[in-house]
Design a protein around this motif. Structure first.
Motif, PDB file in Angstrom:
ATOM      1  N   VAL A  30     -10.439  -0.856  -9.602  1.00  0.00           N
ATOM      2  CA  VAL A  30     -10.169  -1.992  -8.713  1.00  0.00           C
ATOM      3  C   VAL A  30      -9.963  -1.434  -7.312  1.00  0.00           C
ATOM      4  CG1 VAL A  30      -8.419  -3.734  -8.138  1.00  0.00           C
ATOM      5  CG2 VAL A  30      -9.149  -3.435 -10.520  1.00  0.00           C
ATOM      6  N   ALA A  32      -9.211  -2.820  -3.079  1.00  0.00           N
ATOM      7  CA  ALA A  32      -8.954  -3.957  -2.182  1.00  0.00           C
ATOM      8  C   ALA A  32      -9.355  -3.512  -0.775  1.00  0.00           C
ATOM      9  CB  ALA A  32      -7.497  -4.370  -2.277  1.00  0.00           C
ATOM     10  N   GLY A  33      -8.497  -2.734  -0.094  1.00  0.00           N
ATOM     11  CA  GLY A  33      -8.885  -2.162   1.202  1.00  0.00           C
ATOM     12  C   GLY A  33      -9.725  -0.907   1.014  1.00  0.00           C
ATOM     13  N   GLY A  34      -9.547  -0.239  -0.096  1.00  0.00           N
ATOM     14  CA  GLY A  34     -10.340   0.948  -0.432  1.00  0.00           C
ATOM     15  C   GLY A  34      -9.902   2.226   0.274  1.00  0.00           C
ATOM     16  N   THR A  35      -8.775   2.208   0.998  1.00  0.00           N
ATOM     17  CA  THR A  35      -8.392   3.402   1.770  1.00  0.00           C
ATOM     18  C   THR A  35      -8.081   4.598   0.866  1.00  0.00           C
ATOM     19  OG1 THR A  35      -6.084   2.665   1.867  1.00  0.00           O
ATOM     20  CG2 THR A  35      -7.476   2.106   3.753  1.00  0.00           C
ATOM     21  N   VAL A  36      -7.626   4.331  -0.341  1.00  0.00           N
ATOM     22  CA  VAL A  36      -7.377   5.412  -1.290  1.00  0.00           C
ATOM     23  C   VAL A  36      -8.498   5.449  -2.334  1.00  0.00           C
ATOM     24  CG1 VAL A  36      -5.805   6.296  -3.059  1.00  0.00           C
ATOM     25  CG2 VAL A  36      -4.888   5.274  -0.982  1.00  0.00           C
ATOM     26  N   GLY A  37      -8.869   4.265  -2.832  1.00  0.00           N
ATOM     27  CA  GLY A  37      -9.882   4.182  -3.889  1.00  0.00           C
ATOM     28  C   GLY A  37     -11.199   4.835  -3.487  1.00  0.00           C
ATOM     29  N   GLY A 105       0.663   4.903   7.956  1.00  0.00           N
ATOM     30  CA  GLY A 105      -0.487   5.569   8.577  1.00  0.00           C
ATOM     31  C   GLY A 105      -0.700   5.246  10.039  1.00  0.00           C
ATOM     32  N   LEU A 109      -5.851   2.432   9.408  1.00  0.00           N
ATOM     33  CA  LEU A 109      -5.428   2.362   8.005  1.00  0.00           C
ATOM     34  C   LEU A 109      -4.722   1.039   7.707  1.00  0.00           C
ATOM     35  CD1 LEU A 109      -5.490   4.903   5.940  1.00  0.00           C
ATOM     36  CD2 LEU A 109      -3.048   4.563   6.021  1.00  0.00           C
ATOM     37  N   THR A 114      -4.237  -2.764   2.085  1.00  0.00           N
ATOM     38  CA  THR A 114      -3.592  -4.021   1.698  1.00  0.00           C
ATOM     39  C   THR A 114      -2.195  -3.771   1.122  1.00  0.00           C
ATOM     40  OG1 THR A 114      -4.463  -3.940  -0.558  1.00  0.00           O
ATOM     41  CG2 THR A 114      -5.848  -5.037   1.100  1.00  0.00           C
ATOM     42  N   ASN A 118      -0.975  -0.910  -1.639  1.00  0.00           N
ATOM     43  CA  ASN A 118       0.208  -0.103  -1.345  1.00  0.00           C
ATOM     44  C   ASN A 118       1.220  -0.168  -2.487  1.00  0.00           C
ATOM     45  OD1 ASN A 118       2.811   0.676   0.106  1.00  0.00           O
ATOM     46  ND2 ASN A 118       1.293   0.997   1.714  1.00  0.00           N
ATOM     47  N   SER A 120       0.542  -1.255  -5.683  1.00  0.00           N
ATOM     48  CA  SER A 120      -0.011  -0.960  -7.016  1.00  0.00           C
ATOM     49  C   SER A 120      -0.304   0.507  -7.253  1.00  0.00           C
ATOM     50  CB  SER A 120      -1.340  -1.699  -7.225  1.00  0.00           C
ATOM     51  OG  SER A 120      -1.198  -3.053  -6.988  1.00  0.00           O
ATOM     52  N   ASN A 126       4.403   5.855  -0.540  1.00  0.00           N
ATOM     53  CA  ASN A 126       4.001   4.605   0.107  1.00  0.00           C
ATOM     54  C   ASN A 126       5.221   3.897   0.696  1.00  0.00           C
ATOM     55  OD1 ASN A 126       1.366   5.112  -0.352  1.00  0.00           O
ATOM     56  ND2 ASN A 126       1.015   3.466  -1.808  1.00  0.00           N
ATOM     57  N   ASP A 127       5.005   3.289   1.849  1.00  0.00           N
ATOM     58  CA  ASP A 127       6.148   2.783   2.614  1.00  0.00           C
ATOM     59  C   ASP A 127       6.689   1.438   2.146  1.00  0.00           C
ATOM     60  OD1 ASP A 127       6.684   4.727   4.873  1.00  0.00           O
ATOM     61  OD2 ASP A 127       4.520   4.506   5.019  1.00  0.00           O
ATOM     62  N   LEU A 170      -2.378  -7.334  -9.657  1.00  0.00           N
ATOM     63  CA  LEU A 170      -1.232  -7.834  -8.896  1.00  0.00           C
ATOM     64  C   LEU A 170      -1.702  -9.023  -8.067  1.00  0.00           C
ATOM     65  CD1 LEU A 170       1.736  -7.352  -7.845  1.00  0.00           C
ATOM     66  CD2 LEU A 170       0.679  -6.083  -5.972  1.00  0.00           C
ATOM     67  N   LYS A 188      11.605   7.264   7.590  1.00  0.00           N
ATOM     68  CA  LYS A 188      10.921   8.246   6.748  1.00  0.00           C
ATOM     69  C   LYS A 188      10.799   9.564   7.489  1.00  0.00           C
ATOM     70  CE  LYS A 188       5.928   7.536   7.276  1.00  0.00           C
ATOM     71  NZ  LYS A 188       4.760   6.831   6.725  1.00  0.00           N
TER      72      LYS A 188
HETATM   73  C1  LIG Z   1      -4.936   9.510   5.584  1.00  0.00           C
HETATM   74  C2  LIG Z   1      -4.094   8.519   4.821  1.00  0.00           C
HETATM   75  C3  LIG Z   1      -2.801   8.277   5.256  1.00  0.00           C
HETATM   76  C4  LIG Z   1      -2.007   7.355   4.577  1.00  0.00           C
HETATM   77  N1  LIG Z   1      -0.751   7.126   5.050  1.00  0.00           N
HETATM   78  C5  LIG Z   1       0.028   6.221   4.420  1.00  0.00           C
HETATM   79  C6  LIG Z   1       1.338   5.961   4.916  1.00  0.00           C
HETATM   80  O1  LIG Z   1       1.800   6.519   5.920  1.00  0.00           O
HETATM   81  N2  LIG Z   1       2.097   5.062   4.236  1.00  0.00           N
HETATM   82  C7  LIG Z   1       1.640   4.403   3.125  1.00  0.00           C
HETATM   83  O2  LIG Z   1       2.372   3.589   2.571  1.00  0.00           O
HETATM   84  N3  LIG Z   1       0.402   4.638   2.642  1.00  0.00           N
HETATM   85  C8  LIG Z   1      -0.415   5.518   3.255  1.00  0.00           C
HETATM   86  N4  LIG Z   1      -1.673   5.768   2.777  1.00  0.00           N
HETATM   87  C9  LIG Z   1      -2.080   5.142   1.507  1.00  0.00           C
HETATM   88  C10 LIG Z   1      -2.900   3.828   1.596  1.00  0.00           C
HETATM   89  O3  LIG Z   1      -3.781   3.832   2.658  1.00  0.00           O
HETATM   90  C11 LIG Z   1      -2.034   2.577   1.661  1.00  0.00           C
HETATM   91  O4  LIG Z   1      -1.082   2.643   0.628  1.00  0.00           O
HETATM   92  C12 LIG Z   1      -2.828   1.275   1.529  1.00  0.00           C
HETATM   93  O5  LIG Z   1      -1.942   0.194   1.682  1.00  0.00           O
HETATM   94  C13 LIG Z   1      -3.543   1.125   0.199  1.00  0.00           C
HETATM   95  O6  LIG Z   1      -4.145  -0.158   0.165  1.00  0.00           O
HETATM   96  P1  LIG Z   1      -5.702  -0.352  -0.143  1.00  0.00           P
HETATM   97  O7  LIG Z   1      -5.943  -1.804  -0.179  1.00  0.00           O
HETATM   98  O8  LIG Z   1      -6.545   0.439   0.773  1.00  0.00           O
HETATM   99  O9  LIG Z   1      -5.766   0.270  -1.607  1.00  0.00           O
HETATM  100  P2  LIG Z   1      -7.062   0.627  -2.464  1.00  0.00           P
HETATM  101  O10 LIG Z   1      -7.534   1.987  -2.089  1.00  0.00           O
HETATM  102  O11 LIG Z   1      -8.036  -0.478  -2.442  1.00  0.00           O
HETATM  103  O12 LIG Z   1      -6.379   0.673  -3.907  1.00  0.00           O
HETATM  104  C14 LIG Z   1      -5.307   1.576  -4.159  1.00  0.00           C
HETATM  105  C15 LIG Z   1      -4.903   1.470  -5.629  1.00  0.00           C
HETATM  106  O13 LIG Z   1      -4.316   0.201  -5.891  1.00  0.00           O
HETATM  107  C16 LIG Z   1      -5.025  -0.490  -6.921  1.00  0.00           C
HETATM  108  N5  LIG Z   1      -5.057  -1.906  -6.528  1.00  0.00           N
HETATM  109  C17 LIG Z   1      -5.392  -2.418  -5.318  1.00  0.00           C
HETATM  110  N6  LIG Z   1      -5.205  -3.748  -5.311  1.00  0.00           N
HETATM  111  C18 LIG Z   1      -4.762  -4.083  -6.552  1.00  0.00           C
HETATM  112  C19 LIG Z   1      -4.378  -5.309  -7.166  1.00  0.00           C
HETATM  113  N7  LIG Z   1      -4.397  -6.475  -6.502  1.00  0.00           N
HETATM  114  N8  LIG Z   1      -3.960  -5.276  -8.447  1.00  0.00           N
HETATM  115  C20 LIG Z   1      -3.917  -4.114  -9.142  1.00  0.00           C
HETATM  116  N9  LIG Z   1      -4.259  -2.919  -8.610  1.00  0.00           N
HETATM  117  C21 LIG Z   1      -4.672  -2.911  -7.330  1.00  0.00           C
HETATM  118  C22 LIG Z   1      -6.387   0.165  -6.973  1.00  0.00           C
HETATM  119  O14 LIG Z   1      -6.952   0.095  -8.246  1.00  0.00           O
HETATM  120  C23 LIG Z   1      -6.072   1.609  -6.595  1.00  0.00           C
HETATM  121  O15 LIG Z   1      -5.629   2.323  -7.721  1.00  0.00           O
HETATM  122  C24 LIG Z   1      -2.506   6.675   3.424  1.00  0.00           C
HETATM  123  C25 LIG Z   1      -3.816   6.919   2.999  1.00  0.00           C
HETATM  124  C26 LIG Z   1      -4.605   7.824   3.683  1.00  0.00           C
HETATM  125  C27 LIG Z   1      -6.006   8.041   3.204  1.00  0.00           C
END
Ligand SMILES: Cc1cc2nc3c(=O)[nH]c(=O)nc-3n(C[C@H](O)[C@H](O)[C@H](O)COP(=O)(O)OP(=O)(O)OC[C@H]3O[C@@H](n4cnc5c(N)ncnc54)[C@H](O)[C@@H]3O)c2cc1C
Length: 288
Positions: A30, A32-37, A105, A109, A114, A118, A120, A126-127, A170, A188
């Motif tokens: 799954v 959403a924003g894909g920043t980690v996925g 971030g 980011l 999303t 953050n 999940s 994560n903050d 979620l 932090k």
């Molecule tokens: C360089 C870098 C710096 C970062 N710095 C920070 C920081 O300072 N603080 C911080 O908190 N985070 C940080 N992050 C982590 C991340 O970017 C954030 O936590 C962001 O909010 C993740 O959201 P996303 O939508 O991009 O997640 P995604 O990459 O889309 O998904 C992340 C995970 O959550 C799951 N997921 C997503 N949505 C759902 C849903 N609705 N139901 C069930 N599972 C779900 C996915 O399957 C995956 O396992 C950083 C990441 C990077 C790459």
């Protein structure tokens, strides 16, 4: 440049189709924003058969803060959207969330990431989880058996491990506004900017004449295996300095302070101590 392995991509239009897809194909991811996925895909740390993009599912969207009922933040709310919405209200809950969202971030980011991602992911750095924990937030989760509610305090099981099942999504997080006179803290400590935090702390409560009343604190960062709410209920009536000493001791014992790339065990323990003391003094708890 890293390239992911081949995968199918699906963008379901509604919650029902998304749930059907993730229960049918076990090897899915799954996003959403894909920043980690997407990073995980590029590094081939994950090789899913199908990537299920939930970013446009209406049931996961929407944000409503500060009304008379429960505040609600949809899973696909971008961190930047939360930051803006929370900054427009002066309530303690919104101020705390705004500070935690701002700590995520950088601008790019926060525009992509999303709230659902953050919460999940289960990354202790994560903050948002510590801030949501002190607000006593509840995760609203949909799965094959329907919709269930789980307090964030019991959502995290260990590093990158949560109580959200592989066939669940979620939907949103909900919480009641904290009393208007509450004081709040979010802080932090990182080694470099954009690094995972060594430790983070959120606190909320009221302090009268230097003594805490109904204080909540939650901790995160690489000093901990998972975001962790401290149990402080039994300290009601305990006055400083005993209160401060006891909270610091509990925070340090919750710490899984082992030596790794984020520092030695002794360093992490010292960071946790200074962060907790900073949180308490910002809230107005007398140290000595
Ligand atoms: C360089 C870098 C710096 C970062 N710095 C920070 C920081 O300072 N603080 C911080 O908190 N985070 C940080 N992050 C982590 C991340 O970017 C954030 O936590 C962001 O909010 C993740 O959201 P996303 O939508 O991009 O997640 P995604 O990459 O889309 O998904 C992340 C995970 O959550 C799951 N997921 C997503 N949505 C759902 C849903 N609705 N139901 C069930 N599972 C779900 C996915 O399957 C995956 O396992 C950083 C990441 C990077 C790459």
């Amino acid at each position: 440049m890293l390239y992911p392995d081949r995968f199918e991509y699906a963008r379901p239009r509604n919650l029902g189709s998304a749930l059907e897809l993730i229960s049918k194909v076990r090897n899915h991811l799954v996003i959403a924003g894909g920043t980690v996925g997407v990073l995980m895909l590029k590094r081939r740390a994950l090789r899913p058969e199908i990537v299920v993009d939930v970013a446009r599912i209406p049931e996961l969207g929407g944000i409503s803060l500060g009304g008379s009922g429960a505040s609600s933040i949809g899973a696909t709310t971008r961190i930047s959207e939360l930051e803006r919405a929370a900054a427009s209200s002066a309530s303690p809950s919104s101020s705390l969330l705004s500070a935690a969202a701002r700590a995520v971030g950088d601008v790019a980011l926060r525009s992509m990431g999303t709230v659902g991602g953050n919460v999940s992911l289960g990354d202790p750095s994560n903050d948002l989880p510590p801030a949501l924990m002190v607000l006593d937030a509840v995760a609203v989760i949909a799965g094959p058996g329907g919709v269930r509610r789980q307090p964030l305090r019991s959502l995290y099981r260990g590093p990158l491990s949560t109580a959200i099942g592989p066939d669940e999504l979620l939907l949103r997080v909900e919480f009641r506004e904290a009393p208007a006179r509450s004081s709040w803290y979010y802080g932090k400590r990182t080694i470099r900017s954009l690094d995972h935090s060594v430790a983070s702390a959120a606190a909320l409560g009221s302090v009268v004449d230097g003594s805490p009343v109904d204080l909540r604190m939650a901790l995160g960062g690489r000093a901990f295996a998972a975001p962790r709410a401290l149990d402080l209920e039994d300290l009601r009536g305990t006055r400083p300095p005993a209160f401060v000493d006891e909270v610091v001791a509990r925070a340090k014992s919750a710490c899984s302070c082992t030596s790794d790339a984020y520092g030695t065990a002794a360093y992490k323990s010292a960071v946790v101590e200074s962060l907790v003391e900073d949180a308490l003094s910002t809230l107005g708890v007398r140290a000595r």
